[in-house]
Design an enzyme around this catalytic site. Structure first.
Site, mmCIF file in Angstrom:
data_model
loop_
_atom_site.group_PDB
_atom_site.id
_atom_site.type_symbol
_atom_site.label_atom_id
_atom_site.label_comp_id
_atom_site.label_asym_id
_atom_site.label_seq_id
_atom_site.Cartn_x
_atom_site.Cartn_y
_atom_site.Cartn_z
ATOM 1 N N ASP A 92 -23.082 10.060 2.681
ATOM 2 C CA ASP A 92 -22.500 9.664 1.395
ATOM 3 C C ASP A 92 -23.469 10.102 0.315
ATOM 4 O O ASP A 92 -24.690 10.062 0.506
ATOM 5 C CB ASP A 92 -22.295 8.148 1.342
ATOM 6 C CG ASP A 92 -21.208 7.655 2.292
ATOM 7 O OD1 ASP A 92 -20.227 8.393 2.491
ATOM 8 O OD2 ASP A 92 -21.341 6.536 2.810
ATOM 9 N N ASP A 145 -13.951 10.223 1.477
ATOM 10 C CA ASP A 145 -13.510 8.952 0.912
ATOM 11 C C ASP A 145 -12.566 9.192 -0.268
ATOM 12 O O ASP A 145 -11.570 8.483 -0.428
ATOM 13 C CB ASP A 145 -14.716 8.131 0.451
ATOM 14 C CG ASP A 145 -15.694 7.831 1.574
ATOM 15 O OD1 ASP A 145 -15.260 7.708 2.736
ATOM 16 O OD2 ASP A 145 -16.904 7.729 1.284
#
Length: 170
Positions: free
Chosen positions: A123, A141
């Site tokens: 991330d 995401d």
């Protein structure tokens, strides 16, 4: 929509989402140090790399390795496969729903791929606008969220159309 065209259309969207996700994660892995903070737009959009060994917001990071395989790889992969089969089999699916489900599948596969290959998901983006802020996320995401929002939009459009038809018949 012809079944073959629907499959190809969906696969192009899925592969595009996976590619975008993997290219950006590769760039983040190679060019951003762990926990480094890069202000892109003041303090509102930040790049910072973390390796998430769980799911969204690190949920499940303390599971045993065997349970992680089941709950973070196996079950999600099965759900995504069933969703793709649903796209193929459903005869009256709107283009917007095909796009939406394909975004969700592409994003899901992008993160599952990381879990299988790296035992974590990279991330690297964070957004903060006033009191609204996100967790650290990636393009997979974003794909899942965009797909979910498109599904919601399609449901709202269908509901509005249903009410208009009902009002016309009164």
């Amino acid at each position: 929509m012809n079944k073959l065209i629907k499959i190809l259309f969906s696969l192009i969207i899925i592969c595009s989402n996976i590619s975008c996700d993997q290219i950006t994660k590769d760039k983040a892995r190679n060019e951003i140090e762990t926990n480094e903070i890069i202000n892109v737009i003041d303090d509102n959009f930040i790049l910072t790399k973390v390796e998430n060994t769980g799911a969204a917001l690190s949920l499940g990071e303390n599971l045993s390795p065997q349970l992680k395989v089941v709950f973070l790889q196996g079950i999600p992969l099965l759900v995504l496969l069933l969703l793709f089969v649903y796209i193929i089999k459903e005869k009256k699916m709107s283009r917007l729903n095909i796009i939406a489900f394909s975004f969700v599948i592409g994003g899901g596969i992008g993160n599952i791929y990381d879990r299988i290959l790296y035992n974590s998901v990279t991330d690297f983006m964070y957004v903060e606008i006033g009191s609204l802020h996100t967790g650290i996320f990636n393009m997979a995401d974003v794909s899942v969220v965009v797909g979910t929002l498109l599904l919601l939009v399609n449901v709202l459009i269908a509901e509005i159309e249903k009410r208009q038809v009902k009002n016309l018949s009164l």
